[in-house]
Design a protein around this motif. Sequence first.
Motif, PDB file in Angstrom:
ATOM      1  N   PRO A   1      62.842  48.370   6.966  1.00 31.57           N
ATOM      2  CA  PRO A   1      62.554  49.390   7.288  1.00 31.57           C
ATOM      3  C   PRO A   1      62.622  50.260   8.554  1.00 31.57           C
ATOM      4  N   THR A   2      63.726  51.036   9.224  1.00 28.56           N
ATOM      5  CA  THR A   2      63.078  52.084  10.924  1.00 28.56           C
ATOM      6  C   THR A   2      63.129  53.475  10.524  1.00 28.56           C
ATOM      7  N   THR A   3      63.219  54.237   9.493  1.00 27.04           N
ATOM      8  CA  THR A   3      62.629  55.665   9.462  1.00 27.04           C
ATOM      9  C   THR A   3      61.059  55.884   8.761  1.00 27.04           C
ATOM     10  N   LEU A   4      60.875  56.391   9.879  1.00 30.48           N
ATOM     11  CA  LEU A   4      59.051  56.641   8.909  1.00 30.48           C
ATOM     12  C   LEU A   4      59.315  56.523   7.058  1.00 30.48           C
ATOM     13  N   LEU A   5      60.374  57.460   6.975  1.00 31.78           N
ATOM     14  CA  LEU A   5      59.986  57.542   5.153  1.00 31.78           C
ATOM     15  C   LEU A   5      60.311  56.636   4.750  1.00 31.78           C
ATOM     16  N   GLY A   6      60.992  55.620   4.923  1.00 28.18           N
ATOM     17  CA  GLY A   6      61.052  54.481   4.872  1.00 28.18           C
ATOM     18  C   GLY A   6      60.236  53.613   4.796  1.00 28.18           C
ATOM     19  N   ALA A   7      59.849  53.684   5.932  1.00 26.52           N
ATOM     20  CA  ALA A   7      58.570  52.416   5.730  1.00 26.52           C
ATOM     21  C   ALA A   7      57.046  52.737   5.326  1.00 26.52           C
ATOM     22  N   VAL A   8      56.627  54.329   5.147  1.00 28.70           N
ATOM     23  CA  VAL A   8      56.063  54.741   4.294  1.00 28.70           C
ATOM     24  C   VAL A   8      56.401  55.262   3.083  1.00 28.70           C
ATOM     25  N   ASP A   9      57.543  54.880   1.918  1.00 26.59           N
ATOM     26  CA  ASP A   9      58.060  55.390   1.118  1.00 26.59           C
ATOM     27  C   ASP A   9      58.679  54.207   0.172  1.00 26.59           C
ATOM     28  N   ALA A  10      59.723  54.905   1.082  1.00 26.82           N
ATOM     29  CA  ALA A  10      61.589  53.868  -0.069  1.00 26.82           C
ATOM     30  C   ALA A  10      61.422  52.555   0.530  1.00 26.82           C
ATOM     31  N   ALA A  11      60.732  51.499   0.871  1.00 32.50           N
ATOM     32  CA  ALA A  11      60.739  50.421   0.981  1.00 32.50           C
ATOM     33  C   ALA A  11      59.921  49.641   0.208  1.00 32.50           C
ATOM     34  N   VAL A  12      58.525  50.275  -0.226  1.00 35.51           N
ATOM     35  CA  VAL A  12      56.632  50.053  -0.677  1.00 35.51           C
ATOM     36  C   VAL A  12      57.401  50.065  -2.144  1.00 35.51           C
ATOM     37  N   GLY A  13      57.525  49.535  -3.521  1.00 36.47           N
ATOM     38  CA  GLY A  13      57.264  49.806  -4.550  1.00 36.47           C
ATOM     39  C   GLY A  13      58.427  49.298  -5.143  1.00 36.47           C
ATOM     40  N   GLY A  14      59.255  49.142  -4.974  1.00 36.13           N
ATOM     41  CA  GLY A  14      60.542  47.788  -5.653  1.00 36.13           C
ATOM     42  C   GLY A  14      61.533  49.217  -6.239  1.00 36.13           C
ATOM     43  N   LYS A  15      61.146  50.369  -5.852  1.00 31.54           N
ATOM     44  CA  LYS A  15      62.894  51.080  -6.646  1.00 31.54           C
ATOM     45  C   LYS A  15      63.190  50.271  -5.733  1.00 31.54           C
ATOM     46  N   THR A  16      64.814  50.140  -6.749  1.00 31.72           N
ATOM     47  CA  THR A  16      65.801  50.045  -5.765  1.00 31.72           C
ATOM     48  C   THR A  16      67.062  51.313  -6.430  1.00 31.72           C
ATOM     49  N   GLY A  17      68.431  51.297  -6.156  1.00 33.01           N
ATOM     50  CA  GLY A  17      69.548  52.218  -7.086  1.00 33.01           C
ATOM     51  C   GLY A  17      70.284  52.944  -5.721  1.00 33.01           C
TER      52      GLY A  17
END
Length: 342
Positions: free
Chosen positions: A122-138
Motif C-alpha cells: 500500500p502506498t497511501t496511508l488509507l491503504g496501509a492502515v485500512d484497505a490492505a489489512v483484513g482480507g476484503k477484496t472487491g
Amino acid sequence: MEQILISEASEILIGRGVPAPFLPVRSTRSSVAVLAQPGARAAADRAVAAIQVGGVLATSRIVPDGEAVKTLTAAGETYEWLADLGIGRNDTIVGIGGGAVTDFAGFIAGTWLRGVEAVYQPTTLLGAVDAAVGGKTGLNLRGKNLVGLFRHPSRVVIEIDELEQLPPHLLQEGFAEAIKAGFIADPGLVDLFDRDGPDADLEQVVIRAVRVKAEVVAGDFRESGRRGILNYGHTIGHAIEVAAGISHGRAVAIGMVAAAAVSEQRCGFRGAAKQRALLDRLGLPVVSPEVDPDDVRRLIGFDKKRDAGGLRMALLEDFGRVTLEYVSDRDLEVGLAAVGLA
Ligand SMILES: NC(=O)c1ccc[n+]([C@@H]2O[C@H](COP(=O)([O-])OP(=O)(O)OC[C@H]3O[C@@H](n4cnc5c(N)ncnc54)[C@H](O)[C@@H]3O)[C@@H](O)[C@H]2O)c1
C-alpha cells in the motif's frame, strides 16, 4: 522492522527501506505479476528491480487509477494479460498503490487459476492502515464492492519512507481511519495525535493502527460480529459521503463527530469535544457540507449494517472502549444535529 501476523500464512511488515520485501514468500515461484496505480509507478519500478535481484521474473502493468480499476472490464483485461504472461499456480500477483489497487489485486489473485498468492504494497496511508489489512477484496458493480472475496494476502509490505512523501490530502484521508483505530481500541494512539497532531510519528501511527485492525479481524474475519466496531463513524459518515460526494476519509471524520454525539447520549461518552478538536487539528472536517438531511436519512436507511433488529452503530464508552448498540431514529437525529444536519 515490525512484523504483525494476521495468521501463519499472512504477515504485515512495516518499516523503513524494508530490504527486498517481496522475497521470498514462496520459494517455488518463478514469476511475479505487478499491478500498480499510476501514482505508484516509482514504487512499482523499485519492487520489480528488488524482485529481479532474487532471480525471479517480474513484469509490471499500470492499471487505471482510483475506482476505475475496480471494474469487471479492468479485471477481464488483466486476466488476459496474466494469460499472456503465463502466470501459473505457483506465481504471485503483487498490488502496489492505494486501496483501490490492493482491493483489485487481491480479487484478481483470489480468482486467477482459483487462487494464487497475493502480496500488497500500500502506498497511501488509507491503504496501509485500512484497505490492505483484513482480507476484503472487491470490484464495484452498480454499488461499491458488490463482487469480492474475503482472502488475506500472504504479505503486506508498508514502507514508511514512501508514505512520508504523500501530499497532505492523502495523509489526511489516512489519518481519519488511523485515529479511528485509536478511538475504538488504543488510547495510546489517540495520545500520539493529541501530542503531535499531523506531525505524529508516522511509523508508530501505522504500527498501532494496523495492530488494532489486525486484532479485530483475527477474531471475526467475515464480519459476523465484533468486526462491526471498525465501522465507528461509518454509519452516518458513509451516508454523507454518498449524499455530498466527498472523499471517504473526510466523510468518516464527520461521521465520527456524529457518532461521538450519539455515544454521549447513549453511553455517557465524555470525549466528544476532544475528539472533534483532534480531527480539526488533523485538517479533517467536523461538520457536514450542505446536503439535504433527508437524503442522508434515506441513505442511512439503506445502510448495509441495518439488520432485522434495527440499526446497529459502533459507539464509544471511552477512548479505547467501544460497543455495538442498536440505535433509534431519535439517537440518529442527535448525531445528525451534531454535524449541522438538523
Ligand atoms: N478492503 C478494505 O477493507 C478496504 C477498506 C477501506 C477502503 N478500501 C478501498 O480503498 C479504496 C480507497 O483507497 P485510497 O484512499 O488509497 O484511494 P486510491 O487507491 O484511489 O488512491 C488515491 C490516489 O492516490 C494515488 N497514489 C497512490 N499512491 C501514491 C503515492 N505514493 N503518492 C502519490 N499519490 C499516490 C493514486 O494514484 C490515487 O489517485 C476504495 O476503493 C475503498 O473501497 C478497502
